[in-house]
Write an enzyme that holds these catalytic residues in place. Structure first.
Site, PDB file in Angstrom:
ATOM      1  N   GLU A 115       0.829  -1.208   0.000  1.00 10.62           N
ATOM      2  CA  GLU A 115       0.000   0.000   0.000  1.00 10.62           C
ATOM      3  C   GLU A 115       0.864   1.260   0.000  1.00 10.62           C
ATOM      4  O   GLU A 115       0.511   2.265  -0.630  1.00 10.62           O
ATOM      5  CB  GLU A 115      -0.942  -0.017   1.199  1.00 10.62           C
ATOM      6  CG  GLU A 115      -2.049  -1.060   1.049  1.00 10.62           C
ATOM      7  CD  GLU A 115      -2.913  -1.199   2.286  1.00 10.62           C
ATOM      8  OE1 GLU A 115      -4.139  -1.031   2.173  1.00 10.62           O
ATOM      9  OE2 GLU A 115      -2.363  -1.477   3.381  1.00 10.62           O
ATOM     10  N   GLU A 135      -4.409  -9.611   3.650  1.00  7.89           N
ATOM     11  CA  GLU A 135      -5.029  -9.333   4.938  1.00  7.89           C
ATOM     12  C   GLU A 135      -6.225 -10.219   5.280  1.00  7.89           C
ATOM     13  O   GLU A 135      -6.460 -10.540   6.451  1.00  7.89           O
ATOM     14  CB  GLU A 135      -5.449  -7.860   5.013  1.00  7.89           C
ATOM     15  CG  GLU A 135      -4.305  -6.879   5.191  1.00  7.89           C
ATOM     16  CD  GLU A 135      -3.687  -6.427   3.882  1.00  7.89           C
ATOM     17  OE1 GLU A 135      -2.959  -5.418   3.885  1.00  7.89           O
ATOM     18  OE2 GLU A 135      -3.936  -7.077   2.839  1.00  7.89           O
TER      19      GLU A 135
END
Length: 259
Positions: A115, A135
């Site tokens: 990210e 995740e």
């Protein structure tokens, strides 16, 4: 010696600023201290005459494997909101920098590490790099802009493939999908980074800053016709436009001053 909760350092060479994640013993897993250090450096860069920002991870094994699981696993819902909010604040500040930003991904980039790279304008990866947003396998979701920025780059279906199946992309696939700007053999990485930085520095600073903001605004749905007209008008007041036109006419390399 690295601090227990990691560090992010800023070094400069000419008009190039390099931000380096320094927690190699933990694969550059991100902590609140590292995010705050990154935020401070971004403020410094924003007030400087930096032309290009390069983001790296220290150590041979990882660019960054994301948020430190041992830290965020024990958070309450309120604390998790603060943690994700801090990440968004810092990554958005990186994304909004007027200077071009380049993530250099030499190895693993997972979760928050990817990210962070997605918040940069351009990404150079090696063919041995591995990238992913895993995740959901931990019982949570990408929390620092990954779903939006990944979707913008690779499309909805491929973003779902990466996130929902926890797919790990190699460097070549990342380039083919549009996630990476370029994929190169590890031995050629530094040459590729130097070449890209040189090309980015070759543009007039004001024009480069305006062009980056125009592209981002267009991606967000702003009317390009109006903004390009305004930005073009701004450049007519710069010394750089005169230098560029003169160099074009004499077939020489322009010397831009950023004014």
């Amino acid at each position: 010696m690295n601090a227990p909760h990691g560090d992010v350092t800023l070094s400069t060479s000419g008009r190039v600023a390099t931000l380096t994640l320094r927690r190699p013993g933990k694969l550059n897993a991100l902590t609140p201290d590292m995010l705050r250090a990154l935020a401070g450096h971004l403020d410094t860069i924003a007030a400087s005459d930096t032309g290009v920002v390069v983001v790296r991870g220290e150590g041979p094994k990882a660019f960054s494997v994301g948020a430190d699981i041992d830290l965020f696993a024990a958070l309450t819902p309120v604390q998790m909101l603060e943690w994700t909010g801090l990440g968004h604040q810092v990554f958005d500040a990186l994304s909004r920098l007027c200077r071009p930003t380049v993530a250099v991904i030499h190895a693993a980039a997972y979760g928050g590490g990817l990210e962070l790279a997605l918040a940069c304008d351009l990404r150079i990866v090696t063919d041995s790099a591995r990238l992913g947003l895993p995740e959901v396998g931990l019982g949570t979701v990408p929390g620092w802009g990954g779903t939006g920025r990944l979707t913008e780059l690779v499309g909805r279906a491929r973003a779902k493939d990466v996130v929902l199946t926890r797919r790990t992309l190699d460097g070549a696939t990342a380039e083919a999908w549009g996630l990476a700007t370029a994929c190169v053999p590890a031995a050629e990485l530094e040459e590729a980074v130097d070449d890209l930085v040189t090309r980015l520095l070759g543009g007039a600073p004001v024009a480069v800053a305006l062009a980056k903001q125009l592209i981002d605004a267009a991606a967000d749905g702003a009317p390009a016709r109006v903004l390009e007209s305004l930005a073009g008008a701004v450049t007519t007041a710069t010394d750089d436009l005169q230098a560029g036109v003169a160099a074009f006419r004499t077939r020489t390399t322009p010397r831009f001053s950023g004014r």
